[in-house]
Scaffold this active site. Sequence first.
Site, PDB file in Angstrom:
ATOM      1  N   GLY A  51       0.821  -1.161   0.260  1.00 12.86           N
ATOM      2  CA  GLY A  51      -0.037  -0.011   0.033  1.00 12.86           C
ATOM      3  C   GLY A  51       1.092   1.295   0.045  1.00 12.86           C
ATOM      4  O   GLY A  51       2.082   1.216   0.314  1.00 12.86           O
ATOM      5  N   CYS A  78       5.388  -6.275   1.380  1.00  9.64           N
ATOM      6  CA  CYS A  78       5.749  -4.745   1.612  1.00  9.64           C
ATOM      7  C   CYS A  78       5.112  -4.013   2.732  1.00  9.64           C
ATOM      8  O   CYS A  78       5.362  -4.110   3.844  1.00  9.64           O
ATOM      9  CB  CYS A  78       5.366  -4.010   0.127  1.00  9.64           C
ATOM     10  N   TYR A  79       4.115  -3.312   2.359  1.00  6.45           N
ATOM     11  CA  TYR A  79       3.350  -2.422   3.477  1.00  6.45           C
ATOM     12  C   TYR A  79       2.921  -3.399   4.439  1.00  6.45           C
ATOM     13  O   TYR A  79       2.918  -3.165   5.806  1.00  6.45           O
ATOM     14  CB  TYR A  79       2.170  -1.611   2.867  1.00  6.45           C
ATOM     15  N   HIS A 165       7.989  -7.609  -3.513  1.00  2.00           N
ATOM     16  CA  HIS A 165       6.852  -8.173  -4.036  1.00  2.00           C
ATOM     17  C   HIS A 165       6.834  -9.348  -4.814  1.00  2.00           C
ATOM     18  O   HIS A 165       7.447  -9.405  -6.047  1.00  2.00           O
ATOM     19  CB  HIS A 165       6.490  -6.965  -4.930  1.00  2.00           C
ATOM     20  N   GLU A 167       4.355 -11.117  -5.962  1.00  2.00           N
ATOM     21  CA  GLU A 167       3.378 -11.169  -7.171  1.00  2.00           C
ATOM     22  C   GLU A 167       3.770 -10.666  -8.237  1.00  2.00           C
ATOM     23  O   GLU A 167       3.092 -10.897  -9.301  1.00  2.00           O
ATOM     24  CB  GLU A 167       2.024 -10.792  -6.494  1.00  2.00           C
ATOM     25  N   ASP A 223     -18.607 -11.833 -21.935  1.00  2.00           N
ATOM     26  CA  ASP A 223     -18.956 -12.349 -20.641  1.00  2.00           C
ATOM     27  C   ASP A 223     -20.486 -12.775 -20.534  1.00  2.00           C
ATOM     28  O   ASP A 223     -21.018 -13.890 -20.250  1.00  2.00           O
ATOM     29  CB  ASP A 223     -18.769 -11.120 -19.558  1.00  2.00           C
ATOM     30  N   LYS A 366     -11.133 -12.457 -16.894  1.00  2.00           N
ATOM     31  CA  LYS A 366     -11.572 -12.658 -18.376  1.00  2.00           C
ATOM     32  C   LYS A 366     -10.979 -14.132 -18.929  1.00  2.00           C
ATOM     33  O   LYS A 366     -11.877 -14.567 -19.904  1.00  2.00           O
ATOM     34  CB  LYS A 366     -10.870 -11.420 -18.984  1.00  2.00           C
TER      35      LYS A 366
END
Length: 510
Positions: A51, A78-79, A165, A167, A223, A366
């Site tokens: 964040g 991180c944060y 990070h 991710e 969708d 998606k």
Amino acid sequence: MIAILNFGSQYNHLIARRIREAGAAAEILPYNISNGELRKLKPKGIIFSGGPKSVNDKNFPAPNREIFKLHLPVLGICYGHQVIAKLLGGKIETPKIGRFGKEYVFVKNHNPLFCGLSSKQKVWFSNNDIVTRLPKGFKNIATNHSCPHAAMANNKARIYGVQFHPEVIHTENGKKIISNFVYKICQAEKNQEVKGLSGKLISEVQKEVGENNILLGVSGGVDSTVLAALLHKACGNKLYCVFVDHGLMRKNEVIEIKNIFKKLKVKNFKIVDAQSLFLNKLKGVSDPEKKRKAIGHTFIEVFEAQAKQLAKNAHIGYLAQGTIYPDRIESAKATNKADKIKSHHNLTLPKKLNLTLVEPLRDLYKDEVRELGLELGLPKEIIYRHPFPGPGLAVRILGEITGEKIKILQAADDIYISEIKKSKDYGKISQAFAALLPVKSVGVMGDMRTYSYIISLRAVTTEDFMTCDWYHFGYELLRKISSRIVNEVKGVNRVVYDITQKPPATVEYE
Ligand code: XMP
């Protein structure tokens, strides 16, 4: 399920994505969710996201300390790593120089979080603050020259923190670190495989709606078409599909949609021809936001009238929506300060209809919706189609809309798209379309002076439509498209190619 508490990092989406890729479920939630709410969701573990704030700020965003009393495994990123340190009595400081970008860390790979990794790891940092004193009960499990506590662990309490990070793709073994947390530490179940998902979703929908009839608004987009196919398999003739034709679709699109639904054998499929109503409402309107609002309101008005009409003959209990996961993340946003660029017109639930909402695609990304569509037997042309905005060609005809302009744009766009499909560029482009500029320019055709419209061609590549680059066509293809448009479309004597990125431009023109 792994709960991701959202502290506002731009990478939160990626945390959920990585967990899903690893085969487990993940849910992004507000950081201040109560223990009671969390307990109801039965997570196997919790991730505190990154964040933009500092834990040394007054009123820094943090969950209640009681969260640790749930005795669930926690990973701070991180944060999130700093929040854990701060809440449990560690110390955080802001050195003069921050860490942004690739760095090496040395990890203690006997720790379950780093199991299977070599000790030197390339990772991605993006932070100013660092943890300078670990909380009681924690051990250092990774170091970096400018960030001594690059990771920490309290194995007994199953609480971990990483300053980098895992991710983002730049952290070479980030996926492995996340998978270690999810499976080795949280012992989550592998239950998110997209393969075979249709069977699971079909039985879930059947259980949810029972014998009730369901109403679904379809647009011809990926969708809602995938959802129609799914609901039809689950509920057969209890599904009622309504397509509102606002007259702003691409050339031949309404016929194509009709054919798809015929192939799907959806018995209760209705096309509502509202073309003249929309054109009337748009008369004299040239401001982009006013156009979008007029279309949005008219759409809901028409849809509501249809639902009421339908209810006279069949009792409808449910309204289905093709909401997908990225649409929902908005509601868990840590801040609401984003500037409004455009009012997106997507069907907002008509509350007055008194229907229960059912959103079977709510947890899918998606590409997962696309895989599901293929599994349900939908043709590739539908599944890999470029996105098309709700307000349709209205946002591609700049200024006031007229029937003549719609016809010109449909014809030009059709030539453009069919040529790039032939040349095989279509699949490499994220979105391509033609737009009609609201000015005329002088030209000469067969010795005659012309004074006609300009068509602008746009083609962009992107991962997420937040930022886009323009696509590099070969000149010969552009030449072919341009001559076909000016030769075949009456009312156009000039074609330009748009070479603007997003930002500063947006994808659509209005
Ligand atoms: P912009 O123009 O905002 O477009 O850069 C980003 C993506 O969003 C699509 N878009 C819409 N989709 N309703 C939709 O369903 C809308 O009102 C709308 N406006 C833009 C656009 O086509 C692109 O893919």
